[in-house]
Every structure is written in structure tokens, then in C-alpha cells.
Design a protein around this motif. Structure first.
Motif, PDB file in Angstrom:
ATOM      1  N   LYS A  84      -6.492   1.959  -5.339  1.00 44.48           N
ATOM      2  CA  LYS A  84      -7.885   1.845  -4.888  1.00 44.48           C
ATOM      3  C   LYS A  84      -8.265   0.380  -4.661  1.00 44.48           C
ATOM      4  O   LYS A  84      -8.961   0.048  -3.694  1.00 44.48           O
ATOM      5  CB  LYS A  84      -8.787   2.488  -5.954  1.00 44.48           C
ATOM      6  CG  LYS A  84     -10.188   2.719  -5.549  1.00 44.48           C
ATOM      7  CD  LYS A  84     -10.905   3.511  -6.641  1.00 44.48           C
ATOM      8  CE  LYS A  84     -12.385   3.514  -6.421  1.00 44.48           C
ATOM      9  NZ  LYS A  84     -13.105   4.231  -7.468  1.00 44.48           N
ATOM     10  N   LYS A 107       0.832  -1.203   0.000  1.00 51.03           N
ATOM     11  CA  LYS A 107       0.000   0.000   0.000  1.00 51.03           C
ATOM     12  C   LYS A 107       0.866   1.252   0.000  1.00 51.03           C
ATOM     13  O   LYS A 107       0.636   2.185  -0.776  1.00 51.03           O
ATOM     14  CB  LYS A 107      -0.926  -0.016   1.214  1.00 51.03           C
ATOM     15  CG  LYS A 107      -1.851   1.164   1.285  1.00 51.03           C
ATOM     16  CD  LYS A 107      -2.777   1.078   2.474  1.00 51.03           C
ATOM     17  CE  LYS A 107      -3.654   2.303   2.496  1.00 51.03           C
ATOM     18  NZ  LYS A 107      -4.615   2.301   3.554  1.00 51.03           N
ATOM     19  N   ASP A 151      -6.614  -0.774  -1.482  1.00 52.14           N
ATOM     20  CA  ASP A 151      -7.345  -0.196  -0.344  1.00 52.14           C
ATOM     21  C   ASP A 151      -8.619  -0.975  -0.049  1.00 52.14           C
ATOM     22  O   ASP A 151      -9.001  -1.143   1.108  1.00 52.14           O
ATOM     23  CB  ASP A 151      -7.690   1.274  -0.616  1.00 52.14           C
ATOM     24  CG  ASP A 151      -6.485   2.189  -0.535  1.00 52.14           C
ATOM     25  OD1 ASP A 151      -5.447   1.769   0.021  1.00 52.14           O
ATOM     26  OD2 ASP A 151      -6.572   3.328  -1.043  1.00 52.14           O
TER      27      ASP A 151
END
Length: 169
Positions: free
Chosen positions: A78, A8, A81
Motif C-alpha cells: 500500500k 511493486k 502504491d
């Protein structure tokens, strides 16, 4: 299972760095254009100082390809996430896998065409097509795009199976 946080953070760093490059490049070219210095750009490992309309069009097209790569990194960010939310097989994840894969494929194909056109425009007598070896190879990147599309289908099947299991319980 939690996804690794380093992934991330690495994607966030790549996204921020590439976004800065995409935003700064037009400013740099604008200031170079209005300065007394000669502008030189490297296209396909050749320096360009004579900017004709086709060369300028090619450079703008390549700039948009880089912007599209930033968007792909945003979509991957995204997607990662969404894994941190502990929801697997969501419709959003399936859509993002497919979208990332298709954008990677289309961008890679556009780069291949762009490289061929650049070679023709820069030096038509010395036309050459080169193919990098390793992870920078555009064919390998297309394969990664196909992997993302395949993962979207795997996630879609897993989601359907998960829904069927929830109904039988």
C-alpha cells in the motif's frame, strides 16, 4: 521520480504467495488431523509429533505471527502504491511508514520470545538460543523496523517543510 515497477510486482507476488500459504495451512492441518497419518511439524528445527496444549498454543501463536507478516507486506504494498500516485510526504505515507516499522519490531520481538518458549517447551534439558547470521537475523529485521519508523519521522519533517514553503510562496 517514479518508483521501480519491479518492486511493486515483487511485493504483489510475495503478498499473494504468503496469503495463499496462510489460507491453505489451516486446511492442511485440519485434513492431516482427521486422517490416519501421524502429524509432524517442525518447530525450531525439531520435529514435533506429540501435541500438548502448550505446543498447540505455540503453533497457533506462530500462525498468527505469519498472518501478521502478510499484513505487513500488504501495508508495504500500500505504501509503494502511494508513491505511484506521485504524492510525496502525505499523511498516509507517514502513517504507513510508522505502522510498518512498529509491526516489524513487534513481530520480531514476538518471534524471539516464541523461539525461547518453543525451546523450553520442546526440550527443557537442551535449552539453546540461536541467532541467525545475515538478513534472516531477527535483530537485523528489528533494525529494518526502526528504519521504517525513522523514515516516518523524516517524511513528517519533510511534509512540514513543504507546507512552510508553500505558505511562503
Amino acid at each position: 521520480m517514479k518508483p521501480p515497477k519491479i518492486l511493486k510486482h515483487l511485493l504483489e507476488f510475495c503478498y499473494a504467495a504468503m496469503l495463499i500459504i496462510v489460507l491453505v495451512t489451516p486446511l492442511q492441518l485440519f485434513f492431516q488431523f482427521y486422517s490416519d497419518n501421524e502429524i509432524a511439524l517442525e518447530v525450531n528445527k525439531r520435529m514435533i509429533t506429540d501435541f500438548t496444549l502448550p505446543i498447540i498454543t505455540l503453533c497457533i501463536f506462530r500462525y498468527f505471527l505469519i498472518a501478521l507478516e502478510v499484513y505487513i507486506i500488504y501495508l508495504i504494498k500500500k505504501l509503494i502504491d502511494s508513491f505511484f500516485e506521485n504524492k510525496l510526504y502525505s499523511a498516509d505515507q507517514i502513517h504507513l511508514f510508522k505502522k510498518v516499522g512498529l509491526f516489524i519490531i513487534y513481530t520480531s520481538l514476538a518471534k524471539i520470545i516464541s523461539n525461547i518458549v518453543a525451546n523450553i517447551l520442546i526440550d527443557p534439558e537442551e535449552f539453546r538460543v540461536s541467532l541467525d547470521i545475515g538478513f534472516n537475523n531477527l535483530l537485523f529485521i528489528i533494525a529494518v523496523g526502526l528504519l521504517f519508523v525513522f523514515l516516518s519521522k523524516v517524511f513528517k519533517n519533510a511534509r512540514e517543510t513543504q507546507k512552510e514553503n508553500e505558505l511562503t510562496i
